[in-house]
Motif scaffolding. Structure first.
Motif, mmCIF file in Angstrom:
data_model
loop_
_atom_site.group_PDB
_atom_site.id
_atom_site.type_symbol
_atom_site.label_atom_id
_atom_site.label_comp_id
_atom_site.label_asym_id
_atom_site.label_seq_id
_atom_site.Cartn_x
_atom_site.Cartn_y
_atom_site.Cartn_z
ATOM 1 N N UNK A 1 0.821 -1.218 0.000
ATOM 2 C CA UNK A 1 0.000 0.000 0.000
ATOM 3 C C UNK A 1 0.853 1.266 0.000
ATOM 4 N N UNK A 2 0.689 2.112 -1.006
ATOM 5 C CA UNK A 2 1.442 3.362 -0.980
ATOM 6 C C UNK A 2 0.886 4.303 0.086
ATOM 7 N N UNK A 3 1.692 5.253 0.468
ATOM 8 C CA UNK A 3 1.314 6.202 1.509
ATOM 9 C C UNK A 3 1.016 7.569 0.909
ATOM 10 N N UNK A 4 -0.029 8.170 1.414
ATOM 11 C CA UNK A 4 -0.319 9.550 1.037
ATOM 12 C C UNK A 4 0.412 10.410 2.075
ATOM 13 N N UNK A 5 1.665 10.725 1.767
ATOM 14 C CA UNK A 5 2.530 11.317 2.798
ATOM 15 C C UNK A 5 2.291 12.803 3.049
ATOM 16 N N UNK B 1 3.224 4.109 -7.864
ATOM 17 C CA UNK B 1 4.075 3.963 -6.687
ATOM 18 C C UNK B 1 3.973 2.530 -6.149
ATOM 19 N N UNK B 2 2.775 1.967 -6.150
ATOM 20 C CA UNK B 2 2.566 0.610 -5.621
ATOM 21 C C UNK B 2 3.288 -0.442 -6.446
ATOM 22 N N UNK B 3 3.525 -0.153 -7.730
ATOM 23 C CA UNK B 3 4.105 -1.154 -8.617
ATOM 24 C C UNK B 3 5.555 -0.843 -9.000
ATOM 25 N N UNK B 4 6.159 0.093 -8.275
ATOM 26 C CA UNK B 4 7.576 0.368 -8.498
ATOM 27 C C UNK B 4 7.886 1.255 -9.682
ATOM 28 N N UNK B 5 6.868 1.908 -10.215
ATOM 29 C CA UNK B 5 7.078 2.801 -11.357
ATOM 30 C C UNK B 5 7.464 4.206 -10.963
#
Lengths: 344, 344
Positions: B13-17, B123-127
């Motif tokens: 899960x990506x973060x909404x930082x 972001x979740x897939x490394x792109x």
């Protein structure tokens, strides 16, 4: 997946399993006529408006590409598309007809490769099994919106370009027969201060060069990595500027390996197109019609398609702004090449 | 990654930082004023046009979000953005200023979650390590383009909505502090034949319901999975229609858990906004300003933001077309929830 600063290198290379190129009568009289799937005899397609004609072509291209992939539209997970019309109307209405979950994108004429890059990225990373990338443009709908309706008969300078009437679509899949999509580079917006809406080539050339040099840097390859590097629609004026800029940047591309879709689609001697072709459909139909056939035949092994877009807004122009440019690049490889090197 | 037919479930899960919400003076007099980061006292922002004012807000939101993420703009790999203006002009020119590789997207007011879904997916897939999702709208630039310039003083029916003046931006990162992005559902275009440009809520409601039911089906969850399901800008007319349709579909959402950003941003008693707010900025500033704060405080644990867009084209309308709708949904989870369940 991320390679360098702004590129994606696909480890599991998605396949461009099918494509379709639909064009109007004027494009059907050009040198690439044999490579197009449908050539309409009338640019209105028996529709009530240029806009409806454009949408019809887009739907045709999408349907032919999906059918050729041997799947139904229900098997296409996402349709990534956009076009030149305000609110990317052709794509939105085509998405209504197609009923495929829809990601609308806009990068002016760079939309062709923006949509292919995103569709490929999704398939490469397991976000879709099949994705459709499609785009369109229509000479009459574009002229009317961006400059003057054709019916006004306004004259154009030699730097002007002729918007291609057509639509191109491609189905990207995890596996199957067809060229592979090896990598993609997403462009930055570059603006060198051009304010002339009849000189899009000059507005886009610096963006094309920015993306090409970024691609070389990110992927750590040089111009010789490709049999052909083809820009979207710089046409004669923009293409010469791009050649000069690439020389200045120390990455000259040999003339035989550096072409422009806008210079390939029309016959300069017989067709009055000023500097050359333009529009989302220009790079789309040349790539999905002409270049894909050459990749399939093995006449080309590795190509880089650099679709160029002039983010031209008539309102922004009236408010004194210059025209920003952008370019997105996608690298395609012939099937045999991938098999030969055994890369995965 | 693909889950069901049209959703992405993010395993990493990506973060909404970080995020930022910038609004105009009218929004600053609404009930959510305390949650916005910048409230402008003048909707022209000392610029020469409404369009330039909108772009300035978008640039401000992007810059504040990037600064808060503790990074520089050079560390942001991609800017995914769009807006309501023809050629998504605000975003294109903001991308020129930001010089971040740019993916222009358009889904009318659903652009807020279309851009967040794509940024999160990358972001979740490394792109991308960091991706920026940002969007904007301006009441005066939108009215002028889609209906009548405000200066004409044309009257509006009660079903009309008030376009939010503002901009919202979010930075998505692989890791860091902040809510997680759990999943996203990409919507289909749905058109129930509405032809009234002063009734966008009715045009968008069926699309919202289509996406919400698809999300439940794809993710195999029910309405109770979320503390709050919030639509983008259905406003009063569209919200009631959506409630009815959800009942009909057999997935009623309890009133306390089903809200609409367009009904939250203004004070109906004191502010003359007809049915409620709309515009790309509506769901963007309510989500990135108000809802994110509630997620950070733990007052909300799991929310689904369903941004709704009316793919309204004045030209298509003049040609007799109805207004298609679309909605894209993104699920956000409070940090503690993710840590508590220990999911990865």
């Amino acid at each position: 997946m991320l390679k360098g600063h702004q590129s994606w290198l696909f480890h599991r290379k998605p396949k461009l399993v099918s494509a379709a190129a639909v064009v109007g009568p004027f494009e059907g009289r050009g040198p690439l006529a044999d490579d197009f799937d449908i050539i309409h005899g009338d640019s209105l397609l028996e529709q009530a408006s240029w806009e409806k004609a454009e949408r019809t072509m887009l739907e045709e291209a999408a349907n032919v590409a999906i059918e050729r992939a041997g799947i139904t539209k229900e098997q296409v997970h996402f349709y990534v598309g956009g076009d030149l019309l305000n609110q990317i109307t052709s794509s939105g209405y085509a998405a209504r007809t197609l009923t495929i979950p829809y990601l609308g994108v806009f990068g002016a004429c760079s939309t062709s490769m923006e949509s292919l890059a995103l569709a490929s990225y999704m398939v490469a990373t397991g976000g879709a099994k099949h994705a459709l990338a499609a785009t369109s443009s229509h000479n009459s709908s574009a002229e009317k919106q961006f400059r003057y309706p054709t019916e006004y008969g306004s004259q154009k300078p030699p730097s002007a370009q002729y918007t291609v009437t057509g639509a191109g679509a491609a189905v990207v899949a995890e596996a199957g027969s067809g060229p592979s999509i090896a990598s993609a580079t997403i462009g930055r917006v570059v603006d060198m201060g051009i304010k002339d809406p009849f000189n899009m080539g000059a507005a886009m050339a610096p963006a094309a060069v920015d993306t090409i040099t970024a691609h070389f840097r990110d992927l750590q390859v040089g111009p010789d990595h490709y049999d052909l590097i083809v820009t979207g629609d710089l046409a004669q004026v923009g293409h010469s500027i791009a050649e000069e800029l690439l020389d200045k940047h120390g990455v000259p591309i040999h003339k035989t390996r550096f072409k422009d879709c806008g210079m390939m689609i029309y016959d300069y001697e017989k067709q009055m197109v000023q500097a050359g072709g333009s529009g989302c459909a220009c790079s789309a139909v040349v790539t999905y019609g002409h270049l894909l056939k050459k990749l399939r035949k093995g006449e080309l092994r590795r190509i880089l398609v650099v679709a160029t877009g002039a983010l031209h807004s008539p309102v922004a122009m009236q408010q004194g702004e210059s025209i920003p440019g952008i370019a997105h690049a996608v690298a395609l490889e012939a099937e045999s090449e991938e098999e030969r090197t055994g890369k995965d």
